[in-house]
Write an enzyme that holds these catalytic residues in place. Sequence first.
Site: not given
Ligand code: BDR
Length: 314
Positions: A243
Amino acid sequence: MSPEHRIIIDTDPGQDDALAILLALASPEIELLGITAVAGNVPLPLTARNARVVCELAGSPDVPVFAGCDRPMKRPLVTAEHVHGKTGLDGADLPDPAMPLQPVHAVDFLIRTLREQVAGSVTLVPIGPLTNIATALQRAPDIAPRAARIVMMGGAYFEVGNITPAAEFNIHVDPEAAEIVFSSGIPITVVPLDATHQAITTRSRVDAFRALGTATGRAVAGWLDFFERFDVEKYGAEGGPLHDPCTIAWLLRPGLFAGREINVEIETEGRFTAGMTVADWWGVTDRAPNALFLRDVDADGFFSLLTERLARLR
Ligand code: BDR
Ligand code: CA
C-alpha cells in the site's frame, strides 16, 4: 538534482510504511523534512521506534523523527498486529535505533513547519491514521492554506474495506480525523485499496529485492515475506498489496497512476460502516470534488521504480 518535493511523512510503520520511507530516502527528487509517527498498526512507542529503525537501515540517522498522537481523536485505538506482527516490523532482525526521538510533539512540528516554510512548499504524506494531521489542522486552522497537498494512503471504493467489510484500516481507525482532513480544503491525492490491491508482492518482485544483495534488500524481502502471508491467505492472491509506497511513487511518477477528481466524504456514524470513504466515483451527487482518487496503478512500473530506487541504498 534539486528536490521537487519537500515532504513530511506521517506514519505508523508497518512494513509497507517502511518501504515508503525507504523510497523517499532513496529518491533525490524528494527532500524529507521529517517523519511524524502516529499510533496505528501498532501502538505509538513501536511506530516511533520503527520509523527510526528504518532511517538507520537506510543510512539516514539525521532525519528528525517525532512522536505524535497515541490514540485516535474520539475512539479507542484499533491496531493490526495480525497483519504486521507484534513489533509492526516483523520479518527482519534489525537493531534497536541509536538515533534519538526529537523532543517535540509531532503535532507541534507539523504546525511549526507549515508556518515557517514558504506557503505551498510542503506536502504532507500520511500513510497511517490521520490523527496527527487532523489534530494539527484543528489546533492551527491557519496551516491548511499553507500546505501544498496531502498525498495519502487510505480508503477504498470498489474494494470497499479491509479491516471491516466497509472500511479501510487507516480511515477506520480514526474517521473523525479523516473527516477533518477531507473537509480542510487542502488538495488531496488519495491512494485507496482500489489501486494498492493491484500492487502485489509477487515472488519474483520480492526476489528482486533480495537479489539486491544489500542490507536494505534483505530486510525488505524479509518484511514482505512476513507481511504478505496474511493477504495471501485472505485474498488467495500471489502476494500481498504494497500500500504505502504508492504515495511516494505518485509524487515521483504520477503517470503510473490513473484516477478522477471526485468528492469523498467520510462515514463517522454508520453502525456497520464507520470509516467508510463514500467516494462519488460516478458523479451522482452535486458535492464538489475534494480529492484526486486513484483507482489504477501500473504495477510493473511501480515495482521497477521501487527496485531501482532501493538499489541505491546500502
Ligand atoms: C493501510 O493499513 C496499514 O495496515 C498499512 O500500513 C496501510 O497504511 C492499508 O489498509
Ligand atoms: Ca501505514
